[in-house]
Design an enzyme around this catalytic site. Sequence first.
Site, PDB file in Angstrom:
ATOM      1  N   LYS A  13      35.925 -68.883  -2.446  1.00 27.78           N
ATOM      2  CA  LYS A  13      35.170 -68.139  -1.429  1.00 27.78           C
ATOM      3  C   LYS A  13      35.382 -66.639  -1.613  1.00 27.78           C
ATOM      4  O   LYS A  13      34.444 -65.852  -1.538  1.00 27.78           O
ATOM      5  CB  LYS A  13      35.582 -68.601  -0.018  1.00 27.78           C
ATOM      6  CG  LYS A  13      35.033 -69.979   0.326  1.00 27.78           C
ATOM      7  CD  LYS A  13      35.603 -70.589   1.602  1.00 27.78           C
ATOM      8  CE  LYS A  13      35.086 -72.033   1.732  1.00 27.78           C
ATOM      9  NZ  LYS A  13      35.569 -72.743   2.926  1.00 27.78           N
ATOM     10  N   GLN A  67      40.075 -72.077   7.226  1.00 25.06           N
ATOM     11  CA  GLN A  67      39.953 -73.179   6.269  1.00 25.06           C
ATOM     12  C   GLN A  67      40.617 -74.430   6.847  1.00 25.06           C
ATOM     13  O   GLN A  67      41.773 -74.387   7.286  1.00 25.06           O
ATOM     14  CB  GLN A  67      40.600 -72.778   4.928  1.00 25.06           C
ATOM     15  CG  GLN A  67      40.383 -73.784   3.815  1.00 25.06           C
ATOM     16  CD  GLN A  67      38.923 -73.921   3.382  1.00 25.06           C
ATOM     17  OE1 GLN A  67      38.152 -72.979   3.464  1.00 25.06           O
ATOM     18  NE2 GLN A  67      38.548 -75.103   2.939  1.00 25.06           N
ATOM     19  N   ASP A  82      30.794 -70.537   9.529  1.00 19.03           N
ATOM     20  CA  ASP A  82      30.816 -71.942   9.115  1.00 19.03           C
ATOM     21  C   ASP A  82      29.764 -72.741   9.897  1.00 19.03           C
ATOM     22  O   ASP A  82      29.385 -73.830   9.469  1.00 19.03           O
ATOM     23  CB  ASP A  82      32.197 -72.561   9.408  1.00 19.03           C
ATOM     24  CG  ASP A  82      33.082 -72.676   8.179  1.00 19.03           C
ATOM     25  OD1 ASP A  82      32.539 -72.845   7.069  1.00 19.03           O
ATOM     26  OD2 ASP A  82      34.308 -72.608   8.344  1.00 19.03           O
TER      27      ASP A  82
HETATM   28  N1  GUN Z   1      37.338 -77.583   4.584  1.00 15.96           N
HETATM   29  C1  GUN Z   1      36.514 -78.313   3.800  1.00 15.96           C
HETATM   30  N2  GUN Z   1      35.265 -77.829   3.842  1.00 15.96           N
HETATM   31  C2  GUN Z   1      35.293 -76.765   4.683  1.00 15.96           C
HETATM   32  C3  GUN Z   1      34.309 -75.833   5.112  1.00 15.96           C
HETATM   33  O1  GUN Z   1      33.129 -75.905   4.771  1.00 15.96           O
HETATM   34  N3  GUN Z   1      34.756 -74.876   5.972  1.00 15.96           N
HETATM   35  C4  GUN Z   1      36.028 -74.806   6.398  1.00 15.96           C
HETATM   36  N4  GUN Z   1      36.351 -73.834   7.249  1.00 15.96           N
HETATM   37  N5  GUN Z   1      36.972 -75.647   6.011  1.00 15.96           N
HETATM   38  C5  GUN Z   1      36.605 -76.616   5.148  1.00 15.96           C
END
Ligand code: GUN
Length: 280
Positions: free
Chosen positions: A52, A96, A119
Amino acid sequence: MATIIDGKKISLEVKAELKEKVDKLKEKNVMPCLAVILAGNNPASQIYVKNKITSCEEVGIKSLAFTFGEDVSEKQLIELIETLNADKTVDGILVQLPLPKGINEEAVCSHISDSKDVDGFSPYNVGGLVLGRDSFESCTPKGCMRLIKSTGIDICGKRAVVVGRSNIVGKPMAMMLLKENATVTICHSKTENLAEITKEADILIAAVGKAKMIKADMVKNGAVVIDVGMNRTNDGLCGDVDFENVKDVAAFITPVPGGVGPMTIAMLMSNTIKSAEKRL
Ligand code: GUN
């Protein structure tokens, strides 16, 4: 043999478009900024967060990374989120998941301001999607929509079947397909006669987390098959679709890896820029 939908290539196209948007924002003295919070030692989470941050660099978004150990408290996370909520230079906040054991994820994430929830997980943003409002949409299904559209098929009136009903993928995916006037069915682990239903799908989305569970005899000839699965097996990484056999039945299919995965991050960048554009 199906046409392979190249998610990596399409994600690069999306990121190139986004970079232009970022350049325009910068001309107006707006520097888009994403804050990423990582707690604990989950190896997959560490890779996701790294990817990211790299993507932020690629499109010119400023990223702020906050890392904590397994012993982080809910209070520490909430205090950081509140600080970031109040910071006008931060456009998006991402925690996350999963968080370390003992931490209530909902209690923590509910503190993220709806206007910075890039998100698209908050009840407000999920509700906005259901009501057809212009809210932040969950990144993985948003990326899947872009992949479906890349095939050039007209979604309107088509039969779409989503296998999986998670809050992050299955449910929002169904809503996005409905928004485009597909006739949508959601299947899940309790669905009876699953194959009969999946075989009717012009657009089939597999988002269950079970390696290769969608077999060739469950797929309609000429279907668009989108594989959200990411399963680690003894044979390596594979999706929820039995790719080798389904590719001979489908018209379009996404590979794993290189299909949906790269699109999720591209959509996170898109949501962050959308948030920054509200500063104009
Ligand atoms: N963990 C696995 N996929 C995601 C996601 O798309 N966003 C977040 N914040 N955590 C994750």
